[in-house]
Motif scaffolding. Sequence first.
Motif, PDB file in Angstrom:
ATOM      1  N   PHE A  10       0.826  -1.205   0.000  1.00 57.75           N
ATOM      2  CA  PHE A  10       0.000   0.000   0.000  1.00 57.75           C
ATOM      3  C   PHE A  10       0.861   1.256   0.000  1.00 57.75           C
ATOM      4  N   ALA A  11       1.994   1.233   0.704  1.00 62.58           N
ATOM      5  CA  ALA A  11       2.895   2.388   0.723  1.00 62.58           C
ATOM      6  C   ALA A  11       3.421   2.674  -0.684  1.00 62.58           C
ATOM      7  N   SER A  12       3.875   1.643  -1.385  1.00 64.10           N
ATOM      8  CA  SER A  12       4.364   1.827  -2.757  1.00 64.10           C
ATOM      9  C   SER A  12       3.230   2.235  -3.690  1.00 64.10           C
ATOM     10  N   PHE A  13       2.055   1.661  -3.460  1.00 65.23           N
ATOM     11  CA  PHE A  13       0.875   1.990  -4.264  1.00 65.23           C
ATOM     12  C   PHE A  13       0.558   3.477  -4.161  1.00 65.23           C
ATOM     13  N   LEU A  14       0.611   4.032  -2.942  1.00 67.01           N
ATOM     14  CA  LEU A  14       0.336   5.457  -2.756  1.00 67.01           C
ATOM     15  C   LEU A  14       1.342   6.324  -3.507  1.00 67.01           C
ATOM     16  N   TRP A  33       0.682   4.455 -18.046  1.00 63.50           N
ATOM     17  CA  TRP A  33       0.144   3.097 -18.064  1.00 63.50           C
ATOM     18  C   TRP A  33       1.078   2.117 -17.357  1.00 63.50           C
ATOM     19  N   SER A  34       2.393   2.380 -17.380  1.00 68.70           N
ATOM     20  CA  SER A  34       3.349   1.517 -16.697  1.00 68.70           C
ATOM     21  C   SER A  34       3.160   1.617 -15.182  1.00 68.70           C
ATOM     22  N   LYS A  35       2.934   2.832 -14.691  1.00 66.30           N
ATOM     23  CA  LYS A  35       2.663   3.019 -13.266  1.00 66.30           C
ATOM     24  C   LYS A  35       1.361   2.329 -12.874  1.00 66.30           C
ATOM     25  N   CYS A  94       0.674  -0.568 -10.170  1.00 65.22           N
ATOM     26  CA  CYS A  94      -0.341  -0.414  -9.122  1.00 65.22           C
ATOM     27  C   CYS A  94      -1.287  -1.610  -9.099  1.00 65.22           C
ATOM     28  N   ALA A  95      -1.640  -2.129 -10.283  1.00 63.75           N
ATOM     29  CA  ALA A  95      -2.525  -3.291 -10.356  1.00 63.75           C
ATOM     30  C   ALA A  95      -1.878  -4.513  -9.707  1.00 63.75           C
ATOM     31  N   VAL A  96      -0.582  -4.683  -9.942  1.00 63.90           N
ATOM     32  CA  VAL A  96       0.142  -5.795  -9.308  1.00 63.90           C
ATOM     33  C   VAL A  96       0.147  -5.618  -7.788  1.00 63.90           C
ATOM     34  N   LEU A  97       0.341  -4.397  -7.326  1.00 64.97           N
ATOM     35  CA  LEU A  97       0.366  -4.144  -5.884  1.00 64.97           C
ATOM     36  C   LEU A  97      -1.004  -4.382  -5.258  1.00 64.97           C
ATOM     37  N   VAL A  98      -2.071  -4.127  -6.008  1.00 61.58           N
ATOM     38  CA  VAL A  98      -3.418  -4.426  -5.509  1.00 61.58           C
ATOM     39  C   VAL A  98      -3.580  -5.932  -5.314  1.00 61.58           C
ATOM     40  N   HIS A 119       6.279  -8.430  -6.115  1.00 62.53           N
ATOM     41  CA  HIS A 119       6.323  -7.358  -5.128  1.00 62.53           C
ATOM     42  C   HIS A 119       7.753  -6.839  -4.967  1.00 62.53           C
ATOM     43  N   TYR A 120       8.699  -7.766  -4.856  1.00 62.97           N
ATOM     44  CA  TYR A 120      10.091  -7.337  -4.724  1.00 62.97           C
ATOM     45  C   TYR A 120      10.567  -6.616  -5.984  1.00 62.97           C
TER      46      TYR A 120
END
Length: 291
Positions: free
Chosen positions: A7-11, A51-53, A57-61, A76-77
């Motif tokens: 979630f931190a990286s997602f933000l 779109w890359s970001k 974000c979709a992977v982090l979800v 994730h890594y």
Amino acid sequence: MRSLLAFASFLTLLTTPSTSLFQPLWGLGMQPVCVGVNSLNWFCLFGTEPWSKLLACAVLVIVMSGYVPQVTAFLHYWISFSLFNGIAVPDGGDQITAVLTLLLIPLCITDPRLNHWSPAKEVPDRSKWRRGWALAAVLGIKVQMSVLYLQSCIEKTSQTEWATGNNLYYTASGVFGFSDPVRDLLGPLLENAFGVSLLTWSVLVLEFALAITLLTPPQWRPYLFLLAALFHAGIAIFMGLWSFAIAMVAADLLLTLPLTANAFAPGVALRPFLNRQQAQGHTEQVSVGSP
């Protein structure tokens, strides 16, 4: 912990414009620099377009959802590594996230569950190697966080502003310090010699206490976590470092949670081992004392 780190990286990715994340740095050129191992950076392979970001974000979800941790641990890594080594101004939260997601891989690939939010399953005797790898990962993270806090405390004490108790005064009035409303609110406290010294030195005391968490009684550790969470919440609110604070709360959660806690049972708990050792010790004492 995994979900908070994601979630931190997602933000960071979702709320920060690409033009702010990917900038040229003096002497290095445009970020990311795609050479060596960093050529595998997510933003080198997929570019820095919006779109890359969003794909990251979709992977982090998916990571936050908890499904298939055996696979998403590697993704994730990859994203954490790419974020820390790809953006122009990474912070300490991005760095610790990259380290912790790497250390979480052994824990995730030995997890027998489909979802990390599911209740823990009993590990059969034939699969106790899973417990060993998982415990090694958990202990590695605990030691990593202890060293981090100890180093941070020692480094601070060598600086005049921290040693004299005036650091928070300078932090509050600096360019990257508190916002104007927060500075106005805390001004009377930070301009008082006793108040600013108390706040400044309390940070050092808390960091040292967290550094020696593994040496404290287990019943103290939930309170240490609460203090750490409140401390990092203050950093988020007063200084605006939200992703850093969330990542540190995630790390503090695993640092302060005792290995005998229910959250680790029965899959990766030390309790069965400790109980077995105590039972064996009792048996040996009875045997020695018997005729």
